[in-house]
Motif scaffolding. Structure first.
Motif, PDB file in Angstrom:
ATOM      1  N   PHE A 272       0.780  -1.093   0.084  1.00  8.45           N
ATOM      2  CA  PHE A 272      -0.018   0.067   0.037  1.00  8.45           C
ATOM      3  C   PHE A 272       0.913   1.475   0.132  1.00  8.45           C
ATOM      4  CE2 PHE A 272       0.463  -0.562   4.546  1.00  8.45           C
ATOM      5  CZ  PHE A 272       0.846   0.555   4.912  1.00  8.45           C
ATOM      6  N   GLU A 273       0.369   2.435  -0.450  1.00 13.28           N
ATOM      7  CA  GLU A 273       0.915   3.637  -0.488  1.00 13.28           C
ATOM      8  C   GLU A 273       0.507   4.889   0.280  1.00 13.28           C
ATOM      9  OE1 GLU A 273       3.607   4.859  -4.140  1.00 13.28           O
ATOM     10  OE2 GLU A 273       1.533   6.048  -4.297  1.00 13.28           O
ATOM     11  N   VAL A 274       1.033   5.536   0.934  1.00 14.62           N
ATOM     12  CA  VAL A 274       0.434   6.742   1.458  1.00 14.62           C
ATOM     13  C   VAL A 274       1.356   7.868   0.774  1.00 14.62           C
ATOM     14  CG1 VAL A 274       0.411   8.357   3.468  1.00 14.62           C
ATOM     15  CG2 VAL A 274       0.379   5.705   3.683  1.00 14.62           C
ATOM     16  N   ARG A 275       0.147   8.726   0.122  1.00 14.70           N
ATOM     17  CA  ARG A 275       0.597  10.145  -0.523  1.00 14.70           C
ATOM     18  C   ARG A 275       0.039  11.378   0.223  1.00 14.70           C
ATOM     19  NH1 ARG A 275      -1.463  10.997  -7.011  1.00 14.70           N
ATOM     20  NH2 ARG A 275      -0.160  12.980  -7.226  1.00 14.70           N
ATOM     21  N   PHE A 276       1.051  12.245   0.357  1.00 11.23           N
ATOM     22  CA  PHE A 276       0.760  13.515   0.873  1.00 11.23           C
ATOM     23  C   PHE A 276       0.684  14.636   0.016  1.00 11.23           C
ATOM     24  CE2 PHE A 276       2.998  11.038   4.026  1.00 11.23           C
ATOM     25  CZ  PHE A 276       2.658  11.143   5.232  1.00 11.23           C
ATOM     26  N   PRO A 277       0.123  15.805   0.067  1.00 16.10           N
ATOM     27  CA  PRO A 277      -0.135  16.800  -0.956  1.00 16.10           C
ATOM     28  C   PRO A 277       0.936  17.481  -1.450  1.00 16.10           C
ATOM     29  CG  PRO A 277      -1.705  16.983   0.902  1.00 16.10           C
ATOM     30  CD  PRO A 277      -0.661  16.061   1.244  1.00 16.10           C
ATOM     31  N   ASP A 278       1.976  17.426  -0.665  1.00 14.19           N
ATOM     32  CA  ASP A 278       3.439  17.789  -1.361  1.00 14.19           C
ATOM     33  C   ASP A 278       4.089  16.715  -2.463  1.00 14.19           C
ATOM     34  OD1 ASP A 278       4.594  16.021   0.178  1.00 14.19           O
ATOM     35  OD2 ASP A 278       5.543  17.417   1.532  1.00 14.19           O
ATOM     36  N   ASP A 285       5.883  -2.373   1.522  1.00 14.40           N
ATOM     37  CA  ASP A 285       6.027  -3.450   0.462  1.00 14.40           C
ATOM     38  C   ASP A 285       6.091  -4.693   1.306  1.00 14.40           C
ATOM     39  OD1 ASP A 285       5.946  -2.726  -2.319  1.00 14.40           O
ATOM     40  OD2 ASP A 285       7.783  -1.496  -1.741  1.00 14.40           O
ATOM     41  N   GLU A 286       5.220  -5.473   0.753  1.00 12.17           N
ATOM     42  CA  GLU A 286       5.375  -6.939   1.306  1.00 12.17           C
ATOM     43  C   GLU A 286       5.021  -7.887   0.350  1.00 12.17           C
ATOM     44  OE1 GLU A 286       2.765  -7.582   4.616  1.00 12.17           O
ATOM     45  OE2 GLU A 286       1.082  -7.927   3.307  1.00 12.17           O
ATOM     46  N   PRO A 287       5.547  -9.181   0.226  1.00 14.30           N
ATOM     47  CA  PRO A 287       5.313 -10.118  -1.230  1.00 14.30           C
ATOM     48  C   PRO A 287       3.653 -10.235  -1.170  1.00 14.30           C
ATOM     49  CG  PRO A 287       6.937 -11.035   0.061  1.00 14.30           C
ATOM     50  CD  PRO A 287       6.329  -9.704   1.029  1.00 14.30           C
ATOM     51  N   ALA A 288       3.095  -9.933  -2.367  1.00 16.80           N
ATOM     52  CA  ALA A 288       1.687 -10.383  -2.711  1.00 16.80           C
ATOM     53  C   ALA A 288       1.492 -11.732  -2.404  1.00 16.80           C
ATOM     54  CB  ALA A 288       1.173  -9.766  -3.959  1.00 16.80           C
ATOM     55  N   GLY A 289       0.447 -12.203  -1.888  1.00 16.71           N
ATOM     56  CA  GLY A 289       0.138 -13.473  -1.685  1.00 16.71           C
ATOM     57  C   GLY A 289      -1.515 -13.868  -1.447  1.00 16.71           C
ATOM     58  N   GLY A 290      -1.965 -15.172  -1.507  1.00 12.63           N
ATOM     59  CA  GLY A 290      -3.383 -15.745  -1.190  1.00 12.63           C
ATOM     60  C   GLY A 290      -3.157 -16.059   0.225  1.00 12.63           C
ATOM     61  N   HIS A 291      -4.299 -16.930   0.240  1.00 14.62           N
ATOM     62  CA  HIS A 291      -4.855 -17.546   1.698  1.00 14.62           C
ATOM     63  C   HIS A 291      -3.632 -18.374   2.240  1.00 14.62           C
ATOM     64  CE1 HIS A 291      -8.583 -16.694  -0.413  1.00 14.62           C
ATOM     65  NE2 HIS A 291      -9.360 -16.722   0.929  1.00 14.62           N
ATOM     66  N   PHE A 292      -2.678 -19.026   1.383  1.00 17.40           N
ATOM     67  CA  PHE A 292      -1.754 -19.898   2.107  1.00 17.40           C
ATOM     68  C   PHE A 292      -0.731 -18.968   2.689  1.00 17.40           C
ATOM     69  CE2 PHE A 292       2.341 -21.763   1.638  1.00 17.40           C
ATOM     70  CZ  PHE A 292       2.175 -22.941   2.180  1.00 17.40           C
ATOM     71  N   GLU A 293      -0.465 -17.828   2.194  1.00 18.65           N
ATOM     72  CA  GLU A 293       0.390 -16.765   2.900  1.00 18.65           C
ATOM     73  C   GLU A 293       0.030 -16.263   3.966  1.00 18.65           C
ATOM     74  OE1 GLU A 293       1.370 -17.738  -1.432  1.00 18.65           O
ATOM     75  OE2 GLU A 293      -0.114 -17.033  -0.764  1.00 18.65           O
TER      76      GLU A 293
END
Length: 352
Positions: A272-278, A285-293
């Protein structure tokens, strides 16, 4: 002042959690994913499995090296060799199965949704409280490391005052899937829509205004729904869910100081990402995964809570589960969606 770095996840390693002996009530697809995940990533023990078919139980037990297999939910509930029951029956059976386990003095982790409606959720909470046992909804998303970081960001006020939450979840299903069966509480709301709706109610609480629109499916279930909500203080939320086809399944939380965007699938491990007005952007970052992970995180958290004497999971309290179902009840009331066993849906007191 713009934040310079995101907080770190406080979620401990799943293998370090105290060991519980788990009984699986309902050996279906999610039970398979749960078992695979915790056997690979934790020290938890799947000690027994129960089904309405002893042959299904035995097949599951053989496939996953589970020592005991029972031919009824009742037998599993009273089995002496388990500490906690993981309820993963069809939605229409969640309440009855949970009650069986609670009445037998067992702790319970109940697949989402915890019940068909808020009344069922309240009953489970009351029964578990009276029995002094642990009870929680297996909304696994909120147990993931990334959601611990998101929780810290929200609690610190990094985003400022929350003004808007937008979340969606659409998916394609084979026509034979139970989601098309009205007798199994089909439609996207309880399977998919519960995720964006839970995110909204976790962040903003209960809406005081809600307007829903829906689209029917030829099978008799709801095919698509959207809801617009308003909360105390003026914040708004929009959710959409459907069973037509796949969507990005992303979510955005907008605040007066920054915006947090969770990439799809927002329900699963990922970034996910947090974006500021400036223009500053901070990325988790973490590895994308599904239910197993990811399912092992909720099992480990539950084991820690039970071992520590807690009767609820802080990551998904019973009050939070009830709140999500109150909103879902109001959506269904407006769309005229009634599930098996219901005489009607009371809904929340939404003001027009």
């Amino acid at each position: 002042m713009t934040l310079q770095a995101l907080p770190h996840s406080r979620v401990p390693g799943s293998r370090d959690a105290p060991t519980l002996r788990w009984g699986i009530m309902g050996p279906g697809w999610i039970a398979e994913r749960f078992t695979e995940s915790i056997q690979a990533h934790t020290g938890q023990v799947i000690a027994a499995v129960g089904s309405r078919s002893v042959n299904r139980s035995k097949a599951f037990a053989e496939a996953y090296n589970v020592p005991a297999a029972y031919g009824s939910y009742e037998e599993l509930a009273v089995a002496p060799d388990i500490d906690i029951v993981y309820v993963c029956t069809p939605h229409t059976g969640h309440h009855a199965a949970a009650v069986l386990a609670i009445d037998a003095g067992k702790h319970v982790l109940i697949e989402k949704p915890i019940g068909l409606n808020a009344d069922q959720a309240r009953d489970i909470a009351a029964r578990a409280g009276a029995a002094g046992v642990f009870a929680a909804e297996a909304m696994w998303t909120f147990f993931l490391p990334k959601f611990d970081v998101i929780r810290q960001i929200l609690e610190a006020g990094t985003l400022g005052s929350i003004t808007t939450v937008v979340a969606e979840y659409g998916e394609h299903f084979d026509p034979s899937h139970r989601i098309f069966d009205p007798q199994l509480a089909g439609g996207p709301l309880l399977d998919l829509g519960t995720y964006p709706l839970a995110l909204v109610t976790e962040v903003l609480g209960s809406p005081h205004k809600l307007h829903a629109i829906g689209q029917p499916h030829e099978s008799g279930v709801n095919a698509q729904l959207s809801a617009v909500m308003q909360f105390d203080g003026g914040a708004q939320a929009v959710v959409n869910t459907h069973l037509h086809n796949f969507t990005p399944t992303a979510a955005t939380i907008v605040g007066s100081k920054a915006t947090l965007t969770i990439e799809g699938y927002f329900t699963m491990p990922g970034a996910f990402e947090v974006r500021f007005p400036d223009g500053t952007r901070l990325r988790y970052d973490e590895p994308a995964g599904g239910h197993f992970e990811g399912l092992h995180f909720e099992a480990a958290a539950v084991a820690r809570a039970v071992a520590g004497g807690s009767t609820e999971a802080s990551q998904r309290t019973l009050a939070a589960s009830i709140g999500t179902l109150e909103a879902a009840d109001e959506i269904r009331r407006q769309l005229g969606v009634v599930f098996p066993g219901e005489s009607g849906v009371p809904g929340i007191s939404a003001r027009p």
